[in-house]
Design a protein around this motif. Structure first.
Motif, PDB file in Angstrom:
ATOM      1  N   PHE A 171      -4.446  37.185 -30.192  1.00 37.76           N
ATOM      2  CA  PHE A 171      -5.245  36.395 -29.255  1.00 37.76           C
ATOM      3  C   PHE A 171      -4.336  35.725 -28.226  1.00 37.76           C
ATOM      4  O   PHE A 171      -3.313  35.137 -28.567  1.00 37.76           O
ATOM      5  N   GLN A 172      -4.709  35.817 -26.953  1.00 41.05           N
ATOM      6  CA  GLN A 172      -3.919  35.205 -25.890  1.00 41.05           C
ATOM      7  C   GLN A 172      -4.796  34.291 -25.041  1.00 41.05           C
ATOM      8  O   GLN A 172      -5.956  34.612 -24.758  1.00 41.05           O
ATOM      9  N   SER A 173      -4.238  33.164 -24.642  1.00 37.66           N
ATOM     10  CA  SER A 173      -4.997  32.219 -23.830  1.00 37.66           C
ATOM     11  C   SER A 173      -5.013  32.660 -22.374  1.00 37.66           C
ATOM     12  O   SER A 173      -4.058  33.271 -21.878  1.00 37.66           O
ATOM     13  N   SER A 174      -6.109  32.335 -21.700  1.00 39.31           N
ATOM     14  CA  SER A 174      -6.216  32.621 -20.269  1.00 39.31           C
ATOM     15  C   SER A 174      -6.794  31.432 -19.512  1.00 39.31           C
ATOM     16  O   SER A 174      -6.953  31.503 -18.293  1.00 39.31           O
ATOM     17  N   SER A 175      -7.101  30.345 -20.245  1.00 38.76           N
ATOM     18  CA  SER A 175      -7.688  29.155 -19.640  1.00 38.76           C
ATOM     19  C   SER A 175      -7.000  27.906 -20.178  1.00 38.76           C
ATOM     20  O   SER A 175      -6.243  27.962 -21.151  1.00 38.76           O
ATOM     21  N   GLU A 176      -7.315  26.783 -19.572  1.00 37.26           N
ATOM     22  CA  GLU A 176      -6.704  25.509 -19.973  1.00 37.26           C
ATOM     23  C   GLU A 176      -7.273  24.982 -21.281  1.00 37.26           C
ATOM     24  O   GLU A 176      -6.578  24.332 -22.064  1.00 37.26           O
ATOM     25  N   PHE A 177      -8.556  25.270 -21.543  1.00 37.80           N
ATOM     26  CA  PHE A 177      -9.254  24.745 -22.716  1.00 37.80           C
ATOM     27  C   PHE A 177      -9.630  25.879 -23.663  1.00 37.80           C
ATOM     28  O   PHE A 177      -9.702  27.043 -23.271  1.00 37.80           O
ATOM     29  N   PHE A 178      -9.913  25.489 -24.916  1.00 36.91           N
ATOM     30  CA  PHE A 178     -10.364  26.451 -25.933  1.00 36.91           C
ATOM     31  C   PHE A 178     -11.551  25.874 -26.700  1.00 36.91           C
ATOM     32  O   PHE A 178     -11.554  24.693 -27.069  1.00 36.91           O
ATOM     33  N   VAL A 179     -12.539  26.735 -26.970  1.00 39.68           N
ATOM     34  CA  VAL A 179     -13.719  26.337 -27.744  1.00 39.68           C
ATOM     35  C   VAL A 179     -13.962  27.356 -28.842  1.00 39.68           C
ATOM     36  O   VAL A 179     -14.106  28.555 -28.576  1.00 39.68           O
ATOM     37  N   GLY A 180     -14.003  26.881 -30.095  1.00 37.60           N
ATOM     38  CA  GLY A 180     -14.391  27.706 -31.231  1.00 37.60           C
ATOM     39  C   GLY A 180     -15.836  27.402 -31.582  1.00 37.60           C
ATOM     40  O   GLY A 180     -16.251  26.229 -31.576  1.00 37.60           O
ATOM     41  N   ILE A 181     -16.616  28.428 -31.880  1.00 36.46           N
ATOM     42  CA  ILE A 181     -18.050  28.241 -32.128  1.00 36.46           C
ATOM     43  C   ILE A 181     -18.448  28.940 -33.420  1.00 36.46           C
ATOM     44  O   ILE A 181     -18.240  30.150 -33.575  1.00 36.46           O
TER      45      ILE A 181
ATOM     46  N   ALA B  38      -4.398  29.888 -35.760  1.00 32.07           N
ATOM     47  CA  ALA B  38      -3.763  31.023 -35.090  1.00 32.07           C
ATOM     48  C   ALA B  38      -3.762  30.887 -33.568  1.00 32.07           C
ATOM     49  O   ALA B  38      -2.991  31.580 -32.887  1.00 32.07           O
ATOM     50  N   VAL B  39      -4.613  29.990 -33.024  1.00 30.16           N
ATOM     51  CA  VAL B  39      -4.743  29.933 -31.563  1.00 30.16           C
ATOM     52  C   VAL B  39      -4.414  28.579 -30.943  1.00 30.16           C
ATOM     53  O   VAL B  39      -4.118  28.505 -29.748  1.00 30.16           O
ATOM     54  N   VAL B  40      -4.461  27.488 -31.713  1.00 38.41           N
ATOM     55  CA  VAL B  40      -4.371  26.156 -31.095  1.00 38.41           C
ATOM     56  C   VAL B  40      -3.031  25.883 -30.414  1.00 38.41           C
ATOM     57  O   VAL B  40      -2.965  25.076 -29.473  1.00 38.41           O
ATOM     58  N   SER B  41      -1.976  26.544 -30.860  1.00 40.18           N
ATOM     59  CA  SER B  41      -0.660  26.287 -30.254  1.00 40.18           C
ATOM     60  C   SER B  41      -0.612  26.706 -28.791  1.00 40.18           C
ATOM     61  O   SER B  41       0.304  26.324 -28.060  1.00 40.18           O
ATOM     62  N   ASN B  42      -1.604  27.477 -28.349  1.00 40.20           N
ATOM     63  CA  ASN B  42      -1.651  27.923 -26.956  1.00 40.20           C
ATOM     64  C   ASN B  42      -2.197  26.849 -26.011  1.00 40.20           C
ATOM     65  O   ASN B  42      -2.197  27.051 -24.793  1.00 40.20           O
ATOM     66  N   TYR B  43      -2.681  25.720 -26.583  1.00 41.03           N
ATOM     67  CA  TYR B  43      -3.371  24.714 -25.772  1.00 41.03           C
ATOM     68  C   TYR B  43      -2.813  23.315 -26.033  1.00 41.03           C
ATOM     69  O   TYR B  43      -2.317  23.025 -27.121  1.00 41.03           O
ATOM     70  N   GLU B  44      -2.932  22.430 -25.054  1.00 44.01           N
ATOM     71  CA  GLU B  44      -2.466  21.061 -25.188  1.00 44.01           C
ATOM     72  C   GLU B  44      -3.419  20.256 -26.073  1.00 44.01           C
ATOM     73  O   GLU B  44      -4.594  20.610 -26.231  1.00 44.01           O
ATOM     74  N   ASP B  45      -2.923  19.178 -26.660  1.00 39.34           N
ATOM     75  CA  ASP B  45      -3.767  18.286 -27.458  1.00 39.34           C
ATOM     76  C   ASP B  45      -4.939  17.778 -26.631  1.00 39.34           C
ATOM     77  O   ASP B  45      -4.789  17.462 -25.442  1.00 39.34           O
ATOM     78  N   GLY B  46      -6.096  17.708 -27.282  1.00 45.30           N
ATOM     79  CA  GLY B  46      -7.289  17.230 -26.597  1.00 45.30           C
ATOM     80  C   GLY B  46      -8.023  18.303 -25.831  1.00 45.30           C
ATOM     81  O   GLY B  46      -9.079  18.032 -25.224  1.00 45.30           O
ATOM     82  N   LYS B  47      -7.502  19.526 -25.858  1.00 40.77           N
ATOM     83  CA  LYS B  47      -8.128  20.603 -25.096  1.00 40.77           C
ATOM     84  C   LYS B  47      -8.632  21.740 -25.980  1.00 40.77           C
ATOM     85  O   LYS B  47      -8.872  22.852 -25.515  1.00 40.77           O
ATOM     86  N   VAL B  48      -8.787  21.422 -27.275  1.00 46.94           N
ATOM     87  CA  VAL B  48      -9.351  22.382 -28.233  1.00 46.94           C
ATOM     88  C   VAL B  48     -10.566  21.739 -28.890  1.00 46.94           C
ATOM     89  O   VAL B  48     -10.492  20.619 -29.398  1.00 46.94           O
ATOM     90  N   LEU B  49     -11.693  22.427 -28.880  1.00 46.42           N
ATOM     91  CA  LEU B  49     -12.950  21.913 -29.423  1.00 46.42           C
ATOM     92  C   LEU B  49     -13.558  22.916 -30.388  1.00 46.42           C
ATOM     93  O   LEU B  49     -13.598  24.113 -30.099  1.00 46.42           O
ATOM     94  N   MET B  50     -14.018  22.432 -31.538  1.00 43.31           N
ATOM     95  CA  MET B  50     -14.761  23.253 -32.492  1.00 43.31           C
ATOM     96  C   MET B  50     -16.203  22.779 -32.515  1.00 43.31           C
ATOM     97  O   MET B  50     -16.463  21.572 -32.611  1.00 43.31           O
TER      98      MET B  50
END
Length: 295
Positions: A11-21, A212-224
């Motif tokens: 998995f590779q990031s392409s945006s500033e934020f991440f959302v798991g659903i 597996a994916v959170v290290s690609n994003y800054e703190d506060g920019k990952v939401l579940m």
């Protein structure tokens, strides 16, 4: 065998934020249908609970729908439900012997994914009648899910939320359901296009999915986003934010996320009192102790 783990690791990031659903009970109103029509009848049949079927239904529904274990892995749910039955005085008075799944418990404590492929691979070199029974049960559940769970639409406002998130966030399905079933449901309603990956039980648990994916994003920019305490725990274990879809209030939850939650996530005002108030209301809806212990 499909290498699901490799798909997650790539998995590779392409945006500033991440959302798991999460999917069942969160994106789709499918929890009650799957558990009451597919899981519970097969549990009664395969584990010979006919003589205590009323209590078996209550235990299964409590574990999977109406308690702090809501949304847990199916094999853990099986262990928990049988444990509740074994300890219940109503069942003991009837003299019904409830199977104790010692092999499944040992497997659940190993470092292997608690999934059909992982158990089947283990059985190739380690024959075990109990685990073989559990696999028959699990496969029959999957067959019934394919048969019964069709044309169940996403909750209202989910699609609008996905569209709004897609402006600045990568998205991934984070679920304990098998990938095949998840893919079918998300494709059936043309919402798979919003997510970069559909992660199911074959890729590990939800905590591992996020890890597996959170290290690609800054703190506060990952939401579940989830409807179960396990989703909240997976988020907190990875220092991610959590937005609850409250059981029984799903439509209102998605409306609230669309109207306010997404903006707060993007503008950095989600963490703190706002998130805490959401989580408190959510957990208050899900007890730890079964109602029959309070009678």
């Amino acid at each position: 065998m499909t290498d699901y783990k490799a798909a997650l690791q790539s998995f590779q990031s392409s945006s500033e934020f991440f959302v798991g659903i999460d999917s069942d009970g969160c994106a789709f109103d499918s929890m009650e249908l799957k558990h009451k029509e597919c899981f519970c009848p097969n549990t009664i049949n395969y584990f010979e609970l006919q003589a205590v079927s009323k209590f078996a239904r209550e235990a299964w529904d409590f574990v999977n729908l109406y308690s702090r274990t809501r949304g847990c892995n199916r094999f853990l749910a099986l262990i928990y439900a049988l444990d509740y039955l074994r300890a219940r005085p109503d069942v003991q008075r009837r003299g019904v012997e409830i199977m104790k799944l010692e092999s499944l418990e040992r497997f659940s404590e190993s470092d292997k994914p608690l999934s059909n492929p992982a158990i089947e691979e283990f059985l190739e070199e380690n024959p075990d009648p109990e685990l073989e029974l559990c696999m028959k049960w699990s496969h029959h559940v999957n067959r019934d899910v394919k048969r019964f769970v069709n044309n169940v639409p996403p909750f209202p406002k989910l699609r609008e939320c996905l569209e709004k998130f897609s402006e600045a966030a990568d998205m991934m399905v984070v679920s304990a359901t098998p990938v095949e079933a998840l893919t079918k449901e998300w494709r059936e309603h043309d919402i798979d296009k919003y997510v970069s990956l559909i992660a199911g039980q074959e890729m590990g648990n939800k905590k591992e999915h996020l890890e597996a994916v959170v290290s690609n994003y800054e703190d506060g920019k990952v939401l579940m986003i989830g409807d179960a305490p396990g989703d909240q725990k997976a988020a907190k274990a990875n220092n991610a934010l959590f937005f609850p879809i409250v059981p029984g209030e799903e439509e209102a939850s998605w409306e609230h996320l669309l109207a306010e939650g997404i903006d707060r996530f993007f503008n950095g005002s989600f963490a703190g009192d706002y998130e805490a108030s959401l989580t408190e209301r959510f957990l208050a809806k899900l007890p730890s102790d079964p109602p029959w212990n309070q009678e």
